[in-house]
Design a protein around this motif. Structure first.
Motif, PDB file in Angstrom:
ATOM      1  N   LEU A 122      63.252  74.164  16.529  1.00 29.06           N
ATOM      2  CA  LEU A 122      63.794  73.084  15.702  1.00 29.06           C
ATOM      3  C   LEU A 122      63.240  71.755  16.191  1.00 29.06           C
ATOM      4  O   LEU A 122      63.193  71.507  17.394  1.00 29.06           O
ATOM      5  N   THR A 133      63.841  67.763  14.775  1.00 28.67           N
ATOM      6  CA  THR A 133      64.380  66.900  13.721  1.00 28.67           C
ATOM      7  C   THR A 133      63.642  65.572  13.619  1.00 28.67           C
ATOM      8  O   THR A 133      63.937  64.784  12.727  1.00 28.67           O
ATOM      9  N   TYR A 170      60.451  65.175  19.026  1.00 28.71           N
ATOM     10  CA  TYR A 170      60.686  66.590  19.350  1.00 28.71           C
ATOM     11  C   TYR A 170      59.568  67.483  18.801  1.00 28.71           C
ATOM     12  O   TYR A 170      59.325  68.568  19.329  1.00 28.71           O
ATOM     13  N   ASP A 191      62.087  71.981  23.764  1.00 27.81           N
ATOM     14  CA  ASP A 191      61.712  71.544  25.117  1.00 27.81           C
ATOM     15  C   ASP A 191      61.523  72.737  26.053  1.00 27.81           C
ATOM     16  O   ASP A 191      61.772  72.641  27.252  1.00 27.81           O
ATOM     17  N   ASP A 234      75.719  72.118  19.990  1.00 25.09           N
ATOM     18  CA  ASP A 234      75.629  73.535  19.605  1.00 25.09           C
ATOM     19  C   ASP A 234      76.011  74.492  20.729  1.00 25.09           C
ATOM     20  O   ASP A 234      76.564  75.561  20.481  1.00 25.09           O
ATOM     21  N   GLY A 257      68.059  68.625  29.809  1.00 22.50           N
ATOM     22  CA  GLY A 257      68.491  67.362  30.389  1.00 22.50           C
ATOM     23  C   GLY A 257      67.892  66.178  29.654  1.00 22.50           C
ATOM     24  O   GLY A 257      67.122  66.352  28.719  1.00 22.50           O
ATOM     25  N   LYS A 263      62.651  64.329  29.125  1.00 21.57           N
ATOM     26  CA  LYS A 263      61.792  65.398  28.640  1.00 21.57           C
ATOM     27  C   LYS A 263      60.344  65.163  29.096  1.00 21.57           C
ATOM     28  O   LYS A 263      59.975  64.024  29.417  1.00 21.57           O
TER      29      LYS A 263
END
Ligand SMILES: O=c1ccn([C@@H]2O[C@H](COP(=O)(O)OP(=O)(O)O[C@H]3O[C@H](CO)[C@@H](O)[C@H](O)[C@H]3O)[C@@H](O)[C@H]2O)c(=O)[nH]1
Ligand SMILES: [Mn+2]
Length: 375
Positions: free
Chosen positions: A11, A13, A17, A106, A165, A217, A220
Motif C-alpha cells: 500500500l 497512499t 511511500y 517500508d 490498523d 517506526g 524511514k
C-alpha cells in the motif's frame, strides 16, 4: 512456475511511500517472486509515480477511502485518524486472488519468501514491542468481501486501540497469540531494523537468516540522505543507530539507487508517452521536452539541468507534486515537499479539534485578524 491467483500486496497512499513500495517491489522481483505484485494507491499518488509503479507491479489499483457502505463512511468521518487503516483493509477486497501476502511499503525482501503462501489466514510475526500482538507489517490473508465487511464493522463498533490498523487487526484476529502456532510467522519474516538488536546475541545467531527487514517506526530509509559513491547513508547528526541498522539502511538505498532510480531515468530519456486510458489509470500523456519533464531536479556540477527560455512549463500530472528527488554524484535525497494546507483542509483541521495553538491559530494571530477586520 508463476501462480496467477496469488499475490504480494502493498500500500502507498502518497508519492513518498511509493518510493518504499518501489524498493519493496524491486526486491521481490530480484528474489524471483512467483506471485503477482499488487500495489494499492489512493488518488493522492501522482501520474508520474503511477507510471513508474506500473513498471514494477503487475497491478496498480486505486482504492477510494470512502467507497464503503454509508454508515461506515459516516462513522469514519468522525474518526479521520483511521483513514490509512481503512485503506490497508482494502486488501481484503482483492477477491480475484485466492490468497495474498501483505507487506508494508517500508519492508525490504532479502530472499525468496514464496513459502509464505503455504500458510493460512491469519498469519503474522510477533511485534517486537509486545510479542503477544502481531506486527501488521507482514501478514498472510485471504481476500473476502465478507471479512472486509466484518473488519469495517469492527472498526466502527470498537475503533482501534492504537488508532491504526495493527490495533484493529489484533483485536479482530484476537486468537492469534494462542490458537495455532502455524499462524506465528518466524521473526525472520518481519525483522524490525530498529528493535531486533536489543537481543544482540540472538541477532548474531539468527540475523543472517533474515528474509524480510521492516523499517518500522517514525524514521524511514527515505528520510536519510545517501552517498552513492561510498554506498552509505549520511550521518544526519542524530546518530544512525547500530551497525546492523546502518547496513540494512545501506541495503535499502543500494536497491533504490540501482533498481528504482533507473526507472525514472528511462522515463526521462525515452520520453515515453503514456497512452490515455493506460491500465494503471494514468490520464494525460506527458510531454518530453528537455528539462521540463525531468522527474527529479539534478544538483551539482555534473548534472546541471539545461533550462532554456523556450522550454514550456512542466505539464501538470507529469511530475511528482509531493516529492523532490535530488540526485548528484555525492548525494541522493528524497525530500517531501512541504505543502501549505488549503483553506478547506485548515477548516477541517479546526473542526476536528486539530488546532495549531502555537502557530497560525495562536491567540495573537487571531487577534491580528480581528483587529484588521475591525479597522
Ligand atoms: O501515509 C502513509 C502511512 C502509511 N502507509 C502505508 O501503511 C503502512 C504502515 O505504516 P508505517 O509507517 O509503515 O507504520 P510502521 O512504522 O510500520 O508502524 C506500525 O504501526 C502501523 C499502524 O498500526 C502498522 O500499519 C505497521 O504495520 C506497524 O509496523 C506503510 O508501510 C504503507 O504501506 C501509507 O501508504 N501512507
Ligand atoms: Mn511499516
Amino acid at each position: 512456475m508463476p501462480v496467477l491467483d496469488q499475490a504480494f500486496v502493498t500500500l502507498a497512499t502518497n508519492d513518498t511511500y511509493c518510493q518504499g513500495a518501489l524498493v519493496l517491489g524491486q526486491s521481490l522481483r530480484t528474489q524471483r517472486a512467483t506471485r503477482k505484485l499488487v500495489v494499492l494507491i489512493t488518488s493522492q499518488v501522482s501520474s508520474l509515480l503511477r507510471v513508474i509503479l506500473s513498471k514494477v507491479f503487475d497491478e496498480v489499483i486505486e482504492v477510494n477511502l470512502m467507497d464503503s457502505a454509508d454508515y461506515i463512511h459516516l462513522a469514519f468521518l468522525k474518526r479521520p485518524e483511521l483513514g490509512v487503516t481503512l485503506t490497508k483493509l482494502h486488501c481484503w477486497t482483492l477477491t480475484h486472488y485466492s490468497k495474498c501476502v501483505f507487506l508494508d511499503a517500508d519492508t525490504l525482501v532479502l530472499s525468496n519468501i514464496d513459502e509464505l503462501f503455504d500458510r493460512a489466514e491469519f498469519s503474522a510475526a510477533p511485534d517486537p514491542g509486545w510479542p503477544d500482538c502481531f506486527n501488521s507489517g507482514v501478514f498472510v490473508f485471504q481476500p473476502s468481501l465478507e471479512t472486509h465487511g466484518l473488519l469495517l464493522r469492527h472498526a466502527v463498533d470498537h475503533g482501534s486501540f492504537d488508532g491504526a490498523d495493527q490495533g484493529l487487526l489484533n483485536s479482530f484476529f484476537s486468537s492469534w497469540s494462542t490458537a495455532d502456532i502455524h499462524k506465528h510467522l518466524p521473526f525472520i519474516y518481519n525483522l524490525s531494523s530498529n528493535t531486533a538488536y536489543t537481543y544482540s546475541p540472538a541477532f548474531k545467531r539468527f540475523g543472517s537468516s533474515a528474509k524480510v527487514v521492516h523499517f518500522l517506526g517514525p524514521t524511514k530509509p527515505w528520510n536519510y540522505k545517501y552517498n552513492p559513491q561510498t554506498g552509505s547513508v549520511l550521518e544526519d547528526g542524530s546518530g544512525l543507530g547500530t551497525q546492523h541498522q546502518t547496513s540494512f539502511l545501506n541495503l535499502w538505498w543500494t536497491v533504490y539507487q540501482h533498481s528504482v532510480l533507473p526507472l525514472y531515468e528511462s522515463f526521462r530519456d525515452a520520453g515515453e508517452h503514456v497512452a490515455p486510458g493506460h491500465a494503471t489509470g494514468v490520464g494525460e500523456p506527458c510531454a518530453e521536452s528537455a528539462g521540463s519533464s525531468q522527474p527529479w531536479e539534478a544538483e551539482g556540477p555534473s548534472e546541471e539541468p539545461v533550462v532554456t527560455e523556450d522550454v514550456p512549463p512542466s505539464p501538470k500530472g507529469c511530475r511528482s507534486e509531493d516529492v523532490d528527488l535530488a540526485v548528484s554524484v555525492f548525494e541522493i535525497s528524497i525530500e517531501e515537499k512541504v505543502k501549505a494546507p488549503s483553506p478547506e483542509e485548515e477548516r477541517r483541521h479546526w473542526e476536528e479539534g486539530r488546532i495549531d495553538y502555537m502557530g497560525k491559530d495562536a491567540f495573537a494571530r487571531i487577534q491580528e485578524k480581528l483587529d484588521r477586520f475591525l479597522q
